[in-house]
Motif scaffolding. Structure first.
Motif, PDB file in Angstrom:
ATOM      1  N   GLU A 256      35.366  62.121  49.292  1.00  0.00           N
ATOM      2  CA  GLU A 256      35.948  61.709  48.018  1.00  0.00           C
ATOM      3  C   GLU A 256      37.450  61.470  48.109  1.00  0.00           C
ATOM      4  O   GLU A 256      37.979  60.562  47.463  1.00  0.00           O
ATOM      5  CB  GLU A 256      35.647  62.765  46.944  1.00  0.00           C
ATOM      6  N   SER A 257      38.156  62.289  48.890  1.00  0.00           N
ATOM      7  CA  SER A 257      39.609  62.113  48.995  1.00  0.00           C
ATOM      8  C   SER A 257      39.937  60.792  49.670  1.00  0.00           C
ATOM      9  O   SER A 257      40.859  60.078  49.244  1.00  0.00           O
ATOM     10  CB  SER A 257      40.239  63.290  49.752  1.00  0.00           C
ATOM     11  N   LEU A 258      39.196  60.445  50.690  1.00  0.00           N
ATOM     12  CA  LEU A 258      39.415  59.163  51.363  1.00  0.00           C
ATOM     13  C   LEU A 258      39.078  58.007  50.425  1.00  0.00           C
ATOM     14  O   LEU A 258      39.820  57.019  50.346  1.00  0.00           O
ATOM     15  CB  LEU A 258      38.568  59.076  52.631  1.00  0.00           C
ATOM     16  N   ALA A 259      37.969  58.143  49.693  1.00  0.00           N
ATOM     17  CA  ALA A 259      37.572  57.080  48.757  1.00  0.00           C
ATOM     18  C   ALA A 259      38.627  56.883  47.679  1.00  0.00           C
ATOM     19  O   ALA A 259      38.905  55.748  47.262  1.00  0.00           O
ATOM     20  CB  ALA A 259      36.227  57.428  48.131  1.00  0.00           C
ATOM     21  N   MET A 260      39.249  57.978  47.212  1.00  0.00           N
ATOM     22  CA  MET A 260      40.283  57.889  46.186  1.00  0.00           C
ATOM     23  C   MET A 260      41.489  57.102  46.681  1.00  0.00           C
ATOM     24  O   MET A 260      42.001  56.217  45.981  1.00  0.00           O
ATOM     25  CB  MET A 260      40.726  59.303  45.762  1.00  0.00           C
ATOM     26  N   VAL A 261      41.937  57.419  47.888  1.00  0.00           N
ATOM     27  CA  VAL A 261      43.103  56.726  48.430  1.00  0.00           C
ATOM     28  C   VAL A 261      42.777  55.265  48.704  1.00  0.00           C
ATOM     29  O   VAL A 261      43.551  54.364  48.343  1.00  0.00           O
ATOM     30  CB  VAL A 261      43.599  57.430  49.710  1.00  0.00           C
ATOM     31  N   ARG A 262      41.655  55.007  49.320  1.00  0.00           N
ATOM     32  CA  ARG A 262      41.296  53.612  49.606  1.00  0.00           C
ATOM     33  C   ARG A 262      41.146  52.795  48.327  1.00  0.00           C
ATOM     34  O   ARG A 262      41.549  51.620  48.283  1.00  0.00           O
ATOM     35  CB  ARG A 262      39.994  53.575  50.421  1.00  0.00           C
ATOM     36  N   SER A 263      40.598  53.400  47.290  1.00  0.00           N
ATOM     37  CA  SER A 263      40.447  52.697  46.017  1.00  0.00           C
ATOM     38  C   SER A 263      41.805  52.324  45.439  1.00  0.00           C
ATOM     39  O   SER A 263      42.005  51.198  44.952  1.00  0.00           O
ATOM     40  CB  SER A 263      39.671  53.570  45.029  1.00  0.00           C
ATOM     41  N   ALA A 264      42.754  53.267  45.498  1.00  0.00           N
ATOM     42  CA  ALA A 264      44.100  52.989  44.987  1.00  0.00           C
ATOM     43  C   ALA A 264      44.766  51.875  45.788  1.00  0.00           C
ATOM     44  O   ALA A 264      45.406  50.973  45.212  1.00  0.00           O
ATOM     45  CB  ALA A 264      44.947  54.259  45.034  1.00  0.00           C
ATOM     46  N   LEU A 265      44.612  51.903  47.111  1.00  0.00           N
ATOM     47  CA  LEU A 265      45.244  50.886  47.951  1.00  0.00           C
ATOM     48  C   LEU A 265      44.594  49.518  47.748  1.00  0.00           C
ATOM     49  O   LEU A 265      45.290  48.489  47.730  1.00  0.00           O
ATOM     50  CB  LEU A 265      45.174  51.301  49.419  1.00  0.00           C
ATOM     51  N   ASP A 266      43.280  49.506  47.600  1.00  0.00           N
ATOM     52  CA  ASP A 266      42.595  48.232  47.323  1.00  0.00           C
ATOM     53  C   ASP A 266      43.065  47.648  45.993  1.00  0.00           C
ATOM     54  O   ASP A 266      43.331  46.439  45.887  1.00  0.00           O
ATOM     55  CB  ASP A 266      41.083  48.445  47.290  1.00  0.00           C
ATOM     56  N   ARG A 267      43.160  48.509  44.990  1.00  0.00           N
ATOM     57  CA  ARG A 267      43.596  48.053  43.663  1.00  0.00           C
ATOM     58  C   ARG A 267      45.027  47.531  43.714  1.00  0.00           C
ATOM     59  O   ARG A 267      45.336  46.479  43.121  1.00  0.00           O
ATOM     60  CB  ARG A 267      43.470  49.205  42.668  1.00  0.00           C
ATOM     61  N   LEU A 268      45.895  48.237  44.421  1.00  0.00           N
ATOM     62  CA  LEU A 268      47.283  47.801  44.550  1.00  0.00           C
ATOM     63  C   LEU A 268      47.370  46.429  45.209  1.00  0.00           C
ATOM     64  O   LEU A 268      48.119  45.551  44.756  1.00  0.00           O
ATOM     65  CB  LEU A 268      48.070  48.811  45.391  1.00  0.00           C
ATOM     66  N   THR A 269      46.615  46.252  46.261  1.00  0.00           N
ATOM     67  CA  THR A 269      46.628  44.969  46.972  1.00  0.00           C
ATOM     68  C   THR A 269      46.159  43.843  46.071  1.00  0.00           C
ATOM     69  O   THR A 269      46.767  42.765  46.009  1.00  0.00           O
ATOM     70  CB  THR A 269      45.745  45.058  48.228  1.00  0.00           C
ATOM     71  N   GLN A 270      45.072  44.087  45.342  1.00  0.00           N
ATOM     72  CA  GLN A 270      44.543  43.068  44.429  1.00  0.00           C
ATOM     73  C   GLN A 270      45.541  42.732  43.332  1.00  0.00           C
ATOM     74  O   GLN A 270      45.726  41.552  42.978  1.00  0.00           O
ATOM     75  CB  GLN A 270      43.229  43.565  43.831  1.00  0.00           C
ATOM     76  N   GLU A 271      46.205  43.754  42.785  1.00  0.00           N
ATOM     77  CA  GLU A 271      47.187  43.510  41.726  1.00  0.00           C
ATOM     78  C   GLU A 271      48.382  42.713  42.245  1.00  0.00           C
ATOM     79  O   GLU A 271      48.905  41.835  41.551  1.00  0.00           O
ATOM     80  CB  GLU A 271      47.648  44.842  41.121  1.00  0.00           C
ATOM     81  N   CYS A 272      48.819  43.010  43.457  1.00  0.00           N
ATOM     82  CA  CYS A 272      49.915  42.245  44.050  1.00  0.00           C
ATOM     83  C   CYS A 272      49.522  40.782  44.217  1.00  0.00           C
ATOM     84  O   CYS A 272      50.312  39.868  43.918  1.00  0.00           O
ATOM     85  CB  CYS A 272      50.303  42.840  45.402  1.00  0.00           C
ATOM     86  N   HIS A 273      48.311  40.554  44.681  1.00  0.00           N
ATOM     87  CA  HIS A 273      47.848  39.175  44.856  1.00  0.00           C
ATOM     88  C   HIS A 273      47.777  38.439  43.521  1.00  0.00           C
ATOM     89  O   HIS A 273      48.170  37.268  43.420  1.00  0.00           O
ATOM     90  CB  HIS A 273      46.482  39.172  45.552  1.00  0.00           C
ATOM     91  N   ARG A 274      47.280  39.135  42.493  1.00  0.00           N
ATOM     92  CA  ARG A 274      47.207  38.505  41.163  1.00  0.00           C
ATOM     93  C   ARG A 274      48.593  38.147  40.647  1.00  0.00           C
ATOM     94  O   ARG A 274      48.769  37.153  39.927  1.00  0.00           O
ATOM     95  CB  ARG A 274      46.515  39.450  40.169  1.00  0.00           C
ATOM     96  N   ALA A 275      49.589  38.974  41.013  1.00  0.00           N
ATOM     97  CA  ALA A 275      50.965  38.743  40.565  1.00  0.00           C
ATOM     98  C   ALA A 275      51.690  37.713  41.433  1.00  0.00           C
ATOM     99  O   ALA A 275      52.849  37.410  41.175  1.00  0.00           O
ATOM    100  CB  ALA A 275      51.738  40.053  40.549  1.00  0.00           C
ATOM    101  N   GLY A 276      51.008  37.208  42.450  1.00  0.00           N
ATOM    102  CA  GLY A 276      51.601  36.166  43.274  1.00  0.00           C
ATOM    103  C   GLY A 276      52.157  36.625  44.609  1.00  0.00           C
ATOM    104  O   GLY A 276      52.662  35.808  45.381  1.00  0.00           O
ATOM    105  N   ASP A 277      52.098  37.920  44.884  1.00  0.00           N
ATOM    106  CA  ASP A 277      52.575  38.430  46.168  1.00  0.00           C
ATOM    107  C   ASP A 277      51.372  38.540  47.113  1.00  0.00           C
ATOM    108  O   ASP A 277      50.622  39.513  47.069  1.00  0.00           O
ATOM    109  CB  ASP A 277      53.250  39.792  46.001  1.00  0.00           C
ATOM    110  N   HIS A 278      51.211  37.545  47.968  1.00  0.00           N
ATOM    111  CA  HIS A 278      50.062  37.509  48.870  1.00  0.00           C
ATOM    112  C   HIS A 278      50.386  38.057  50.254  1.00  0.00           C
ATOM    113  O   HIS A 278      49.564  37.943  51.167  1.00  0.00           O
ATOM    114  CB  HIS A 278      49.540  36.073  48.980  1.00  0.00           C
ATOM    115  N   GLU A 279      51.567  38.669  50.389  1.00  0.00           N
ATOM    116  CA  GLU A 279      51.958  39.234  51.677  1.00  0.00           C
ATOM    117  C   GLU A 279      51.799  40.756  51.697  1.00  0.00           C
ATOM    118  O   GLU A 279      52.485  41.461  52.427  1.00  0.00           O
ATOM    119  CB  GLU A 279      53.400  38.847  52.009  1.00  0.00           C
ATOM    120  N   VAL A 280      50.869  41.263  50.876  1.00  0.00           N
ATOM    121  CA  VAL A 280      50.486  42.675  50.908  1.00  0.00           C
ATOM    122  C   VAL A 280      49.071  42.739  51.459  1.00  0.00           C
ATOM    123  O   VAL A 280      48.181  42.008  51.004  1.00  0.00           O
ATOM    124  CB  VAL A 280      50.558  43.315  49.509  1.00  0.00           C
ATOM    125  N   TYR A 281      48.853  43.608  52.433  1.00  0.00           N
ATOM    126  CA  TYR A 281      47.595  43.652  53.169  1.00  0.00           C
ATOM    127  C   TYR A 281      47.076  45.087  53.241  1.00  0.00           C
ATOM    128  O   TYR A 281      47.803  46.037  52.980  1.00  0.00           O
ATOM    129  CB  TYR A 281      47.784  43.100  54.588  1.00  0.00           C
TER     130      TYR A 281
END
Length: 323
Positions: A256-281
């Motif tokens: 669960e701890s790994l899933a929590m962190v990965r979920s946050a990082l996935d969400r952050l990456t998606q939000e950056c892309h939606r905002a126009g920053d496509h250089e977050v991986y």
């Protein structure tokens, strides 16, 4: 590295390096006593560890009986030296010999932001029950340093054991006041008197490996984790408008701890892309299972650190086009 003292270079983050080209057949290093542990490489010889570890150690011999010609030395601070506050004061050479213009540094630049995994906590131990000691910590053998060497890149590490993005190891659910965002702009960790000038080192890519300490003990608030990480990511982007940013999940989390962190990082990456920053991986390290052993305190072993470097190196090579 601070240069406020004209007679010495002061530093305390792991991975700080000193490089020079010198004449002659011998070399000694002059530093403040109790400056700690360093990895030294001379020319193409194997690296070795030295220490300034007693109140009277101020000069340590790095080499003798070399050919009387030009040589290159690289010295890396390999521990978290926050309470030691090392000071490098110079070199002692053969009579009549001197330093010459150093070899140019690699053009490629990486910044690593992390915790004990990036520091190299316990990497020289083979017993997971061992406590933390400076003797078994060594940043030279971390995924970060190995990856940089693999890619022939400079690297700069901002890391401390136990630190989180919003909550340090075992900290309260509402957060800890001294997490990475608090210290990130300090030239010397836990020293507010000198603020780092981010124009001094502009990385091509920033690798952030945080979240392990936030989530590894009960009480992590996933919304706080996401919110503070998002704010920190904005700071990184402000400092380095052109850099690629890679959000890493480390090897020490599971379930669960790994899933929590990965979920946050996935969400952050998606939000950056939606905002126009496509250089977050995104990049996930393979969780450790013990098949490669453990270092002190269940930390990655030397072989596990090598595995992480073997995973991250081709990812960054492809991402950056560093063939």
């Amino acid at each position: 590295m601070s240069h406020e003292n004209p007679d010495a270079s002061v530093f305390n983050y792991p991975g700080v390096q000193i490089q020079a080209t010198f004449e002659g057949s011998s070399l000694k290093m002059y530093a403040k006593p109790m400056s700690g542990y360093f990895m030294v490489t001379i020319d193409q010889a194997a690296p070795f560890k030295i220490s300034f570890n007693s109140p009277t150690d101020s000069v340590v011999t790095l080499a003798t009986a070399l050919k009387d010609t030009l040589h290159t030395v690289n010295i890396m601070n390999c521990i978290e030296a926050f309470h030691r506050r090392p000071e490098f004061k110079g070199f002692l050479l053969d009579k009549g010999k001197g330093l010459v213009a150093p070899t140019a540094l690699p053009q490629r630049k990486i910044e690593f932001i992390g915790n004990s995994i990036t520091c190299g906590y316990g990497v020289e131990s083979t017993d997971k029950s061992d406590p933390f000691t400076e003797e078994t910590e060594n940043h030279y053998y971390t995924y970060a340093a190995i990856t940089a060497r693999n890619l022939r890149a400079q690297h700069y590490a901002i890391a401390r054991s136990g630190i989180g993005i919003y909550r340090n190891y075992g900290g309260p659910s509402e957060g800890s006041p001294d997490c990475m965002p608090t210290h990130y702009n300090q030239t010397l960790f836990n020293d507010t008197t000198e603020i780092w000038d981010f124009s001094q080192y502009t990385p091509d890519v920033v690798c952030i490996n945080l979240g392990t300490n936030d989530a590894s003990t009960p009480g992590c608030d996933p919304q706080q984790l996401y919110r503070v990480y998002a704010d920190f990511l904005s700071t990184i982007r402000h400092n380095y408008p052109q850099a690629k940013i890679v959000l890493l999940s480390g090897c020490m989390l599971h379930g669960e701890s790994l899933a929590m962190v990965r979920s946050a990082l996935d969400r952050l990456t998606q939000e950056c892309h939606r905002a126009g920053d496509h250089e977050v991986y995104r990049f996930d390290m393979t969780p450790q299972t013990g098949d490669l052993g453990y270092g002190a305190g269940w930390h990655p072993s030397l072989l596990q650190q090598q595995r992480m470097a073997d995973e991250l190196t081709p990812f960054l090579r492809d991402l950056m086009g560093w063939k």
